[in-house]
Enzyme design. Structure first.
Site, PDB file in Angstrom:
ATOM      1  N   THR A  10       0.880  -1.175   0.000  1.00 15.98           N
ATOM      2  CA  THR A  10       0.000   0.000   0.000  1.00 15.98           C
ATOM      3  C   THR A  10       0.912   1.218   0.000  1.00 15.98           C
ATOM      4  O   THR A  10       1.171   1.804   1.060  1.00 15.98           O
ATOM      5  CB  THR A  10      -0.907   0.016   1.254  1.00 15.98           C
ATOM      6  OG1 THR A  10      -0.118  -0.290   2.403  1.00 15.98           O
ATOM      7  CG2 THR A  10      -2.031  -0.984   1.147  1.00 15.98           C
ATOM      8  N   VAL A  26       6.742  -6.934  12.408  1.00 12.71           N
ATOM      9  CA  VAL A  26       8.118  -7.442  12.418  1.00 12.71           C
ATOM     10  C   VAL A  26       9.134  -6.400  11.995  1.00 12.71           C
ATOM     11  O   VAL A  26       8.827  -5.479  11.239  1.00 12.71           O
ATOM     12  CB  VAL A  26       8.241  -8.675  11.495  1.00 12.71           C
ATOM     13  CG1 VAL A  26       7.440  -9.815  12.061  1.00 12.71           C
ATOM     14  CG2 VAL A  26       7.787  -8.338  10.086  1.00 12.71           C
ATOM     15  N   LYS A  36      -2.212  -0.930  14.181  1.00 17.22           N
ATOM     16  CA  LYS A  36      -1.028  -1.069  13.330  1.00 17.22           C
ATOM     17  C   LYS A  36      -0.418   0.306  13.024  1.00 17.22           C
ATOM     18  O   LYS A  36       0.795   0.504  13.116  1.00 17.22           O
ATOM     19  CB  LYS A  36      -1.415  -1.784  12.024  1.00 17.22           C
ATOM     20  CG  LYS A  36      -0.380  -1.729  10.929  1.00 17.22           C
ATOM     21  CD  LYS A  36       0.868  -2.507  11.283  1.00 17.22           C
ATOM     22  CE  LYS A  36       2.027  -2.179  10.358  1.00 17.22           C
ATOM     23  NZ  LYS A  36       3.269  -2.781  10.788  1.00 17.22           N
ATOM     24  N   ARG A  72       8.911   6.569  34.310  1.00 16.83           N
ATOM     25  CA  ARG A  72       7.839   6.556  33.307  1.00 16.83           C
ATOM     26  C   ARG A  72       8.148   7.436  32.097  1.00 16.83           C
ATOM     27  O   ARG A  72       7.253   7.862  31.391  1.00 16.83           O
ATOM     28  CB  ARG A  72       6.514   6.993  33.954  1.00 16.83           C
ATOM     29  CG  ARG A  72       5.933   5.913  34.888  1.00 16.83           C
ATOM     30  CD  ARG A  72       4.752   6.398  35.687  1.00 16.83           C
ATOM     31  NE  ARG A  72       5.093   7.462  36.614  1.00 16.83           N
ATOM     32  CZ  ARG A  72       5.706   7.264  37.794  1.00 16.83           C
ATOM     33  NH1 ARG A  72       6.001   6.046  38.184  1.00 16.83           N
ATOM     34  NH2 ARG A  72       5.999   8.277  38.573  1.00 16.83           N
ATOM     35  N   CYS A 106       8.014   2.559   6.891  1.00 15.26           N
ATOM     36  CA  CYS A 106       6.948   2.386   7.904  1.00 15.26           C
ATOM     37  C   CYS A 106       6.718   3.660   8.697  1.00 15.26           C
ATOM     38  O   CYS A 106       5.670   4.285   8.571  1.00 15.26           O
ATOM     39  CB  CYS A 106       7.317   1.247   8.831  1.00 15.26           C
ATOM     40  SG  CYS A 106       7.651  -0.274   7.944  1.00 15.26           S
ATOM     41  N   TYR A 143      18.643   4.128   5.809  1.00 12.60           N
ATOM     42  CA  TYR A 143      17.721   4.802   6.721  1.00 12.60           C
ATOM     43  C   TYR A 143      17.948   4.412   8.176  1.00 12.60           C
ATOM     44  O   TYR A 143      17.502   5.098   9.088  1.00 12.60           O
ATOM     45  CB  TYR A 143      16.260   4.589   6.297  1.00 12.60           C
ATOM     46  CG  TYR A 143      15.558   3.349   6.809  1.00 12.60           C
ATOM     47  CD1 TYR A 143      14.922   3.351   8.056  1.00 12.60           C
ATOM     48  CD2 TYR A 143      15.523   2.177   6.067  1.00 12.60           C
ATOM     49  CE1 TYR A 143      14.269   2.218   8.529  1.00 12.60           C
ATOM     50  CE2 TYR A 143      14.868   1.050   6.530  1.00 12.60           C
ATOM     51  CZ  TYR A 143      14.248   1.075   7.763  1.00 12.60           C
ATOM     52  OH  TYR A 143      13.613  -0.036   8.226  1.00 12.60           O
ATOM     53  N   LYS A 144      18.649   3.308   8.396  1.00  6.62           N
ATOM     54  CA  LYS A 144      19.070   2.976   9.757  1.00  6.62           C
ATOM     55  C   LYS A 144      20.320   2.105   9.693  1.00  6.62           C
ATOM     56  O   LYS A 144      20.708   1.657   8.620  1.00  6.62           O
ATOM     57  CB  LYS A 144      17.936   2.338  10.557  1.00  6.62           C
ATOM     58  CG  LYS A 144      17.458   0.987  10.091  1.00  6.62           C
ATOM     59  CD  LYS A 144      16.399   0.507  11.091  1.00  6.62           C
ATOM     60  CE  LYS A 144      15.927  -0.876  10.781  1.00  6.62           C
ATOM     61  NZ  LYS A 144      14.914  -1.335  11.728  1.00  6.62           N
TER      62      LYS A 144
HETATM   63  N1  SAJ Z   1      14.756   6.675  14.553  1.00  3.14           N
HETATM   64  C1  SAJ Z   1      15.107   7.840  15.194  1.00  3.14           C
HETATM   65  N2  SAJ Z   1      15.073   7.903  16.538  1.00  3.14           N
HETATM   66  C2  SAJ Z   1      14.701   6.825  17.304  1.00  3.14           C
HETATM   67  C3  SAJ Z   1      14.347   5.618  16.646  1.00  3.14           C
HETATM   68  C4  SAJ Z   1      14.385   5.567  15.279  1.00  3.14           C
HETATM   69  O1  SAJ Z   1      15.456   8.859  14.548  1.00  3.14           O
HETATM   70  O2  SAJ Z   1      14.682   6.950  18.540  1.00  3.14           O
HETATM   71  C5  SAJ Z   1      14.722   6.606  13.084  1.00  3.14           C
HETATM   72  C6  SAJ Z   1      15.714   5.613  12.509  1.00  3.14           C
HETATM   73  O3  SAJ Z   1      16.974   6.195  12.343  1.00  3.14           O
HETATM   74  C7  SAJ Z   1      15.043   5.241  11.200  1.00  3.14           C
HETATM   75  C8  SAJ Z   1      13.552   5.354  11.505  1.00  3.14           C
HETATM   76  O4  SAJ Z   1      13.466   6.085  12.695  1.00  3.14           O
HETATM   77  O5  SAJ Z   1      15.368   6.192  10.202  1.00  3.14           O
HETATM   78  C9  SAJ Z   1      12.774   4.046  11.626  1.00  3.14           C
HETATM   79  O6  SAJ Z   1      13.526   3.001  12.207  1.00  3.14           O
HETATM   80  P1  SAJ Z   1      12.968   1.868  13.192  1.00  3.14           P
HETATM   81  O7  SAJ Z   1      14.040   0.897  13.420  1.00  3.14           O
HETATM   82  O8  SAJ Z   1      12.409   2.481  14.428  1.00  3.14           O
HETATM   83  O9  SAJ Z   1      11.701   1.218  12.468  1.00  3.14           O
HETATM   84  P2  SAJ Z   1      11.472   0.403  11.084  1.00  3.14           P
HETATM   85  O10 SAJ Z   1      10.798   1.352  10.157  1.00  3.14           O
HETATM   86  O11 SAJ Z   1      12.673  -0.297  10.602  1.00  3.14           O
HETATM   87  O12 SAJ Z   1      10.402  -0.724  11.553  1.00  3.14           O
HETATM   88  C10 SAJ Z   1       9.159  -0.335  12.142  1.00  3.14           C
HETATM   89  C11 SAJ Z   1       8.932  -1.138  13.418  1.00  3.14           C
HETATM   90  N3  SAJ Z   1       7.940  -0.457  14.236  1.00  3.14           N
HETATM   91  C12 SAJ Z   1       8.118  -0.142  15.519  1.00  3.14           C
HETATM   92  O13 SAJ Z   1       9.149  -0.348  16.108  1.00  3.14           O
HETATM   93  C13 SAJ Z   1       6.936   0.484  16.206  1.00  3.14           C
HETATM   94  C14 SAJ Z   1       8.493  -2.540  13.107  1.00  3.14           C
HETATM   95  O14 SAJ Z   1       8.117  -3.234  14.295  1.00  3.14           O
HETATM   96  C15 SAJ Z   1       7.304  -2.536  12.144  1.00  3.14           C
HETATM   97  O15 SAJ Z   1       6.906  -3.841  11.825  1.00  3.14           O
HETATM   98  C16 SAJ Z   1       7.726  -1.841  10.882  1.00  3.14           C
HETATM   99  O16 SAJ Z   1       8.094  -0.489  11.234  1.00  3.14           O
HETATM  100  C17 SAJ Z   1       6.548  -1.918   9.910  1.00  3.14           C
HETATM  101  O17 SAJ Z   1       6.609  -2.704   8.975  1.00  3.14           O
HETATM  102  O18 SAJ Z   1       5.543  -1.239  10.144  1.00  3.14           O
END
Ligand code: SAJ
Length: 420
Positions: free
Chosen positions: A82, A151, A202, A242, A256, A310-311
């Protein structure tokens, strides 16, 4: 029981393979013939640890097969993309096409599951009207539910099995039915609810993180203005039992967190904070660029950037904030650019001509070196050697990743995102 999975991407294929491994007969369908051909040979064309051997195994036992057309089945799982439109609304075309494609094969007793990340109301407003064309009674003859994954790329196989799940049915029977089906491989707890609630869960899970990262980014900018170190503020504030302030950085990437919040925004009548957070995070590459302009005196300065994904520790550059920064630099300045990433092949980016092969090349004659992504490969670089190659010993750490004190000892000037 026969399960048909429509869409064999990052989620559909691992899900299909997990069902097959649990002993069910699974047919995978995809519009991409390459995927079908590869699968029937027991191969995959995406990268995900553990997925290759798993697919090989279930194809060899005959439990997972791929087909070029859809047929009758007990369960249909829709796991198509999507994507996001230019105007930040969800593009639901693939979901619609997938739903249309199963209408004529639907029979009494079948189950239809949507896995794709979708705006709240998708099952009610898009899926049910299409499936009802079968003439069957939804919820009575056909069970319908939303069952999203949660995931993390790189840990998909493990997390599909271990993570808790939320399954939302159009009625209780649907939710229970789909819970029973997924129990074939899910070891985590499965919570049931209605479909709209599950759709919102989600989206909200990723939105929660995006909004919290925006808060951290706002804190970082405020601290830069006030002469405070945001990283120390975060560390100390998070000692509160907290409080969990997230990490600031050059922006939020991936398919995501940078996308899902918009699927809520498109349905909101009175929202503010989710959209504002997206803007704050999307603006971080501009913020980094503005800081660079205050640092660099020469219009033709060379900027070396370490990390473009991106990470950290992955090869995915989708929505990468560092590539947005590269775009901004190229569009708005005469700065010269060198990009390095140990995970990304030159051919796989539109920045081919700026990609270099080594950290040394990135640093050579550079006015500044930006740490864009905290890849583990950058942890123990030989900064003494790099300092000799650079024109100015200046590092801009956007992730608070490098050992500032050690670098300062080597004569580096350190600009840290979030530190005034
Ligand atoms: N980032 C920050 N600061 C933080 C955490 C992350 O700037 O404190 C940035 C990272 O550098 C990166 C982006 O956010 O650019 C996203 O990275 P991520 O590792 O947090 O998430 P994704 O996109 O790889 O995966 C997420 C996950 N969602 C959550 O942790 C709530 C995963 O569980 C989901 O399944 C996935 O999105 C999805 O498919 O929706």
């Amino acid at each position: 029981m026969k399960i048909t999975v429509i869409g064999l991407g990052y989620i559909g294929l691992p899900t299909a393979a997990m069902f097959a491994k649990s002993g069910l007969d699974v047919i995978g369908y995809d519009v991409n013939l390459k995927v079908i051909e590869a699968l029937n040979e027991g191969k995959i064309i995406i990268e995900e640890p553990g997925l290759g051997p798993l697919v090989k195994e279930v194809v060899s036992t005959g439990k997972l097969k791929a087909d070029t057309k859809i047929n009758e089945s007990d369960v249909f799982i829709i796991a198509v993309p999507t994507p996001i439109n230019e105007d930040k609304t969800a593009n639901m075309e693939y979901v619609k096409v997938a739903a249309e494609s199963i209408v004529k094969y639907l029979k009494k007793g079948n189950t239809v599951v949507l896995e794709s990340t979708s705006p709240p109301g998708t099952i009610d407003d898009i899926l049910l009207p299409i499936l009802s064309k079968s003439g069957l009674n939804m919820g009575e003859d056909v069970f319908v539910a939303y069952s999203p994954e949660r995931v993390l790329p790189g840990r998909i196989i493990q997390e599909l099995e271990e993570n808790d799940r939320v399954i939302g049915g159009i009625n209780e029977r649907s939710a229970e039915k789909v819970k029973e089906i997924y129990s074939a491989f899910v070891k985590g707890h499965i919570y049931t609810t209605d479909s709209k609630t599950a759709e919102m869960c989600k989206l909200m899970e990723n939105t929660y993180r995006d909004v919290n990262i925006a808060l951290a980014n706002e804190l970082a900018i405020t601290c830069e203005e006030l002469g405070i170190n945001a990283w120390e503020v975060i560390e100390l504030s998070n000692k509160h039992p907290r409080v969990n302030i997230h990490q600031p950085g050059p922006g939020v990437g991936g398919h995501c967190l940078a996308v899902d919040p918009w699927f809520i925004v498109e349905k909101q009548k009175n929202g503010e904070i989710i959209e504002k957070s997206r803007e704050i995070n999307d603006n971080m590459p501009n913020h980094v660029f503005n800081i660079l302009k205050t640092i660099l005196e020469d219009e033709n300065s060379k900027i070396g950037i370490l990390g473009i994904t991106y990470k950290p520790n992955i090869d995915d550059t989708r929505e990468s904030p560092i590539l947005k920064l590269a775009d901004i630099i190229l569009k708005n300045s005469n700065y010269k650019l060198a990009l390095h990433d140990p995970y990304v092949l030159k051919e796989n980016t539109r920045f081919k001509e700026y990609m270099v092969n080594s950290v040394e090349e990135t640093a050579e004659n550079a006015d500044i070196l930006i740490l864009g992504v905290n890849h583990r490969e950058y942890e123990n670089l030989d900064f003494e050697k790099l300092s000799k190659l650079m024109k100015f010993k200046h590092i801009y750490d956007t992730r608070n990743f490098l050992d500032r004190k050690a670098l300062e000892k080597l004569g580096f000037k350190i600009t840290l995102l979030g530190r005034g």
